[in-house]
Design an enzyme around this catalytic site. Sequence first.
Site, PDB file in Angstrom:
ATOM      1  CG  LEU A 179      -1.947   0.877   1.210  1.00  0.00           C
ATOM      2  CD1 LEU A 179      -2.921   0.692   0.173  1.00  0.00           C
ATOM      3  CD2 LEU A 179      -2.720   0.880   2.761  1.00  0.00           C
ATOM      4  CG  ASP A 180       0.720   4.834  -2.556  1.00  0.00           C
ATOM      5  OD1 ASP A 180       0.817   5.765  -1.771  1.00  0.00           O
ATOM      6  OD2 ASP A 180      -0.243   4.638  -3.346  1.00  0.00           O
ATOM      7  CE  LYS A 181       7.628   7.835   3.175  1.00  0.00           C
ATOM      8  NZ  LYS A 181       9.046   8.451   3.030  1.00  0.00           N
TER       9      LYS A 181
ATOM     10  CB  SER B  41      -2.300   4.885   0.060  1.00  0.00           C
ATOM     11  OG  SER B  41      -2.067   5.244  -1.267  1.00  0.00           O
TER      12      SER B  41
END
Length: 226
Positions: free
Chosen positions: A97-99, A101
């Site tokens: 889960l990207d930084k 988000s």
Amino acid sequence: MRINKLFSNYGICSRTDVNRLVEENRIMVNGKQCIPGQWVEIEDNILLDNKNIIANDKIYIALNKPVGITCTAEKSVKSNIIDFMDYPGYIFPVGRLDKNSKGLILMTNDGELANNILESKNEHEKEYIVTVNKPFNDSFIKVMSKGVEICGVVTRPCKVIRVSDDTFIIILTQGLNKQIRRMSKALGYTVTSLERTRIINIKLSEIDVGTWRYLTDMEIKQLKNS
């Protein structure tokens, strides 16, 4: 299977860490020094530091990841998820889960289950609530639902539900890198907030940002049967 996969499935350590153990001559297979990437059988006599390896108890955790934390087990990365959780045992994030988000991420030491969840052909659902930088029309929802070309591929059809003028729920069955952000950008929008609220049967509800809980026996059973 390779020694790396066996150790991961047993919840002992990551596949990368196995390479280090091999280099340090700490693994023996049937009385001989293990070699990198060695193929082994469950029946083999495998020793770690001169002790028989055993499968660790499986750990299943649902974490509400805050913005700013990177979903990697690589300790050299600043603000990595392992240091953030400071869990007293080997676990790793299932996917990413990207930084920028926030929201639900599963943590486990069960390599087999993680591979099943991440396998694209299984089409497991992941649900997100997304806010973009300006209002969108019904055409935006229709195009997002049918698929958007990003990075040279057209995304798999998905469910998109309007929440407000600038916010929508999207349910994906694939996990391309920064997929929702790139889909939105391709249509002229910038994501300002992205939160994952569900992975298959596991929901984010009642987990505060930055906190976690163990999955229930029923949740684990449903995950394994999905």
